[in-house]
Design a protein around this motif. Structure first.
Motif, PDB file in Angstrom:
ATOM      1  N   HIS A 298       0.384 -54.883 103.312  1.00  0.00           N
ATOM      2  CA  HIS A 298      -0.833 -55.561 103.456  1.00  0.00           C
ATOM      3  C   HIS A 298      -1.394 -55.410 104.985  1.00  0.00           C
ATOM      4  N   LYS A 299      -0.614 -55.254 105.685  1.00  0.00           N
ATOM      5  CA  LYS A 299      -0.791 -55.355 107.220  1.00  0.00           C
ATOM      6  C   LYS A 299      -1.245 -53.961 107.540  1.00  0.00           C
ATOM      7  N   ILE A 300      -0.613 -52.853 106.872  1.00  0.00           N
ATOM      8  CA  ILE A 300      -0.973 -51.484 107.063  1.00  0.00           C
ATOM      9  C   ILE A 300      -2.378 -51.345 106.670  1.00  0.00           C
ATOM     10  N   ARG A 301      -2.745 -51.935 105.518  1.00  0.00           N
ATOM     11  CA  ARG A 301      -4.169 -51.790 104.914  1.00  0.00           C
ATOM     12  C   ARG A 301      -5.011 -52.481 106.056  1.00  0.00           C
ATOM     13  N   ALA A 302      -4.755 -53.843 106.458  1.00  0.00           N
ATOM     14  CA  ALA A 302      -5.711 -54.139 107.492  1.00  0.00           C
ATOM     15  C   ALA A 302      -5.913 -53.549 108.529  1.00  0.00           C
ATOM     16  N   LYS A 303      -4.970 -52.705 109.122  1.00  0.00           N
ATOM     17  CA  LYS A 303      -5.304 -51.878 110.134  1.00  0.00           C
ATOM     18  C   LYS A 303      -5.865 -50.854 110.134  1.00  0.00           C
ATOM     19  N   LEU A 304      -5.955 -50.192 109.019  1.00  0.00           N
ATOM     20  CA  LEU A 304      -6.700 -48.986 108.487  1.00  0.00           C
ATOM     21  C   LEU A 304      -8.221 -49.321 108.301  1.00  0.00           C
ATOM     22  N   GLN A 305      -8.287 -50.518 108.029  1.00  0.00           N
ATOM     23  CA  GLN A 305      -9.702 -50.991 107.741  1.00  0.00           C
ATOM     24  C   GLN A 305     -10.466 -51.439 109.094  1.00  0.00           C
ATOM     25  N   ILE A 306      -9.691 -51.783 110.054  1.00  0.00           N
ATOM     26  CA  ILE A 306     -10.387 -51.693 111.311  1.00  0.00           C
ATOM     27  C   ILE A 306     -10.367 -50.663 112.289  1.00  0.00           C
ATOM     28  N   GLY A 307      -9.753 -49.400 111.558  1.00  0.00           N
ATOM     29  CA  GLY A 307      -9.700 -47.986 112.408  1.00  0.00           C
ATOM     30  C   GLY A 307      -8.554 -47.843 113.051  1.00  0.00           C
ATOM     31  N   ASP A 308      -7.563 -48.628 113.186  1.00  0.00           N
ATOM     32  CA  ASP A 308      -6.360 -48.879 114.084  1.00  0.00           C
ATOM     33  C   ASP A 308      -5.112 -47.912 113.042  1.00  0.00           C
ATOM     34  N   VAL A 309      -5.455 -46.460 113.142  1.00  0.00           N
ATOM     35  CA  VAL A 309      -4.697 -45.583 112.569  1.00  0.00           C
ATOM     36  C   VAL A 309      -3.420 -45.481 113.455  1.00  0.00           C
ATOM     37  N   LYS A 310      -3.376 -45.573 114.697  1.00  0.00           N
ATOM     38  CA  LYS A 310      -2.051 -45.547 115.406  1.00  0.00           C
ATOM     39  C   LYS A 310      -1.300 -46.791 115.049  1.00  0.00           C
ATOM     40  N   GLY A 311      -1.881 -47.881 114.761  1.00  0.00           N
ATOM     41  CA  GLY A 311      -0.919 -48.987 114.476  1.00  0.00           C
ATOM     42  C   GLY A 311      -0.528 -48.903 113.135  1.00  0.00           C
ATOM     43  N   ALA A 312      -1.314 -48.391 112.192  1.00  0.00           N
ATOM     44  CA  ALA A 312      -0.890 -48.091 110.701  1.00  0.00           C
ATOM     45  C   ALA A 312       0.258 -47.142 110.728  1.00  0.00           C
ATOM     46  N   ASN A 313       0.058 -46.231 111.528  1.00  0.00           N
ATOM     47  CA  ASN A 313       1.153 -45.062 111.560  1.00  0.00           C
ATOM     48  C   ASN A 313       2.594 -45.508 112.138  1.00  0.00           C
ATOM     49  N   ARG A 314       2.349 -46.552 113.098  1.00  0.00           N
ATOM     50  CA  ARG A 314       3.702 -46.950 113.389  1.00  0.00           C
ATOM     51  C   ARG A 314       4.520 -47.733 112.406  1.00  0.00           C
ATOM     52  N   PHE A 315       3.724 -48.603 111.855  1.00  0.00           N
ATOM     53  CA  PHE A 315       4.372 -49.168 110.621  1.00  0.00           C
ATOM     54  C   PHE A 315       4.941 -48.406 109.577  1.00  0.00           C
ATOM     55  N   LEU A 316       3.935 -47.241 109.316  1.00  0.00           N
ATOM     56  CA  LEU A 316       4.357 -46.239 108.210  1.00  0.00           C
ATOM     57  C   LEU A 316       5.549 -45.626 108.679  1.00  0.00           C
ATOM     58  N   GLY A 317       5.814 -45.188 109.765  1.00  0.00           N
ATOM     59  CA  GLY A 317       6.653 -44.284 110.126  1.00  0.00           C
ATOM     60  C   GLY A 317       6.365 -42.726 109.923  1.00  0.00           C
ATOM     61  N   TYR A 318       4.920 -42.448 109.640  1.00  0.00           N
ATOM     62  CA  TYR A 318       4.321 -41.227 109.453  1.00  0.00           C
ATOM     63  C   TYR A 318       2.949 -41.265 109.587  1.00  0.00           C
ATOM     64  N   ASN A 319       2.127 -40.373 109.982  1.00  0.00           N
ATOM     65  CA  ASN A 319       0.745 -40.267 109.825  1.00  0.00           C
ATOM     66  C   ASN A 319      -0.060 -40.638 108.492  1.00  0.00           C
ATOM     67  N   TYR A 320      -0.857 -41.800 108.320  1.00  0.00           N
ATOM     68  CA  TYR A 320      -1.367 -42.018 107.124  1.00  0.00           C
ATOM     69  C   TYR A 320      -2.085 -40.655 106.533  1.00  0.00           C
ATOM     70  N   THR A 321      -1.851 -40.389 105.451  1.00  0.00           N
ATOM     71  CA  THR A 321      -2.180 -39.172 104.794  1.00  0.00           C
ATOM     72  C   THR A 321      -3.033 -39.565 103.363  1.00  0.00           C
ATOM     73  N   VAL A 322      -4.057 -38.865 103.221  1.00  0.00           N
ATOM     74  CA  VAL A 322      -4.922 -38.779 101.803  1.00  0.00           C
ATOM     75  C   VAL A 322      -4.901 -37.581 101.367  1.00  0.00           C
ATOM     76  N   HIS A 323      -5.133 -37.315 100.078  1.00  0.00           N
ATOM     77  CA  HIS A 323      -5.351 -36.032  99.523  1.00  0.00           C
ATOM     78  C   HIS A 323      -6.457 -35.773  98.390  1.00  0.00           C
ATOM     79  N   GLY A 324      -7.072 -34.549  98.081  1.00  0.00           N
ATOM     80  CA  GLY A 324      -8.013 -34.714  97.135  1.00  0.00           C
ATOM     81  C   GLY A 324      -8.452 -33.263  96.956  1.00  0.00           C
ATOM     82  N   GLU A 325      -9.400 -33.202  95.765  1.00  0.00           N
ATOM     83  CA  GLU A 325      -9.981 -31.916  95.525  1.00  0.00           C
ATOM     84  C   GLU A 325     -11.197 -31.592  96.483  1.00  0.00           C
TER      85      GLU A 325
END
Length: 273
Positions: A129-156
């Protein structure tokens, strides 16, 4: 399932550094058992399998929530007949209304129950839930630090406005389903196209195209190549460049995108995937 001797049990949305501690504890003969609630949006569905080499199995919450502790252990023992060890996080609960916890596992399971303590960075505990909160404010660096990798999405890949290549910069428009998207704006990213093994430096826009047609889009400009006929794209977020904004005309928008590209080039030259 028949040869699995240890399982890590949890929701595992994000497969973050705290989750990875559970996976390490099950060893090479272990597996991951996902309790699928339907709310996962960091690593929805089988996206989790990209972040572990262990086999991943799934229980839909609706199919097990009626079970008491004894019934849950009986199901595990039947489906994992060689099971010797269960690994869970310190805050693990299960059953209807989450009424059962670690003591109940130990009461009914004859093997080992290992509990992984809270994982924290700079005294800040790691939770999805903290990672989600970071992403929702644009703090991808903070989210990535908790994830241990760069946040990734994929699609068509999907059709876009057609303005990019003609009036601005060529982009790939992506239909991203099921993933939580970061705050509207422009990001330094890496993109992987179809089945390629490597990622390309890129700049990605997420949001409503307020300067043009107002529609919502996820679109990526690849920095080092002209993109041909592709079907799928993976986008990994590195850093936030600027918020979404409305420009007076296409010339101003194009100048801003050129600045975004320059920032992305500078930042991605220091990084590699």
């Amino acid at each position: 399932m028949k040869n699995v001797k240890a399982i890590a049990i949890g929701g595992f949305d994000g497969m973050h550094i705290g989750h990875q501690k559970l996976f390490e504890a099950v060893g090479e003969t272990g597996a991951v058992l996902v309790i699928e609630t339907g709310y996962a949006n960091l690593t929805p569905g089988r996206a989790r399998e990209h972040y572990t080499d262990l086999p991943v199995f799934y229980y839909e919450l609706e199919t097990i929530r009626h079970l008491d502790a004894e019934g849950f252990i009986a199901k595990l023992s039947e489906e994992f007949p060689k099971l010797e060890k269960i690994v869970v996080g310190y805050d693990f609960h299960f059953g209807k209304d989450r009424r059962y916890a670690i003591d109940d596992l130990r009461a009914y399971f004859s093997g080992e129950v290992e509990v992984i303590d809270e994982v924290a960075i700079d005294n800040d505990s790691v939770h999805s839930h903290k990672i989600r909160a970071k992403l929702q404010i644009g703090d991808v660096k903070g989210a990535n630090r908790f994830l241990g990798y760069n946040y990734t999405v994929h699609g068509e890949k999907v059709p876009g406005q057609g303005l990019g290549e003609k009036e601005l910069f060529a982009t790939i428009n992506i239909d991203v389903k099921g993933f939580l998207l970061p705050k509207e704006g422009v990001y330094v990213t890496f993109a992987r196209l179809d089945d390629e093994e490597h990622y390309h430096p890129a700049v990605t826009f997420i949001g409503h195209r307020v300067t043009t047609d107002g529609s919502f889009a996820v679109e990526t400009h690849i920095l080092d190549m002209n993109v041909g006929d592709i079907k799928r794209v993976r986008i990994s977020f590195v850093d936030f460049i600027r918020p979404n904004k409305k420009f007076e005309n296409l010339e101003s928008l194009k100048a801003a995108i050129a600045d975004d590209i320059a920032i992305a080039k500078r930042d991605t030259q220091r990084l590699s995937l």
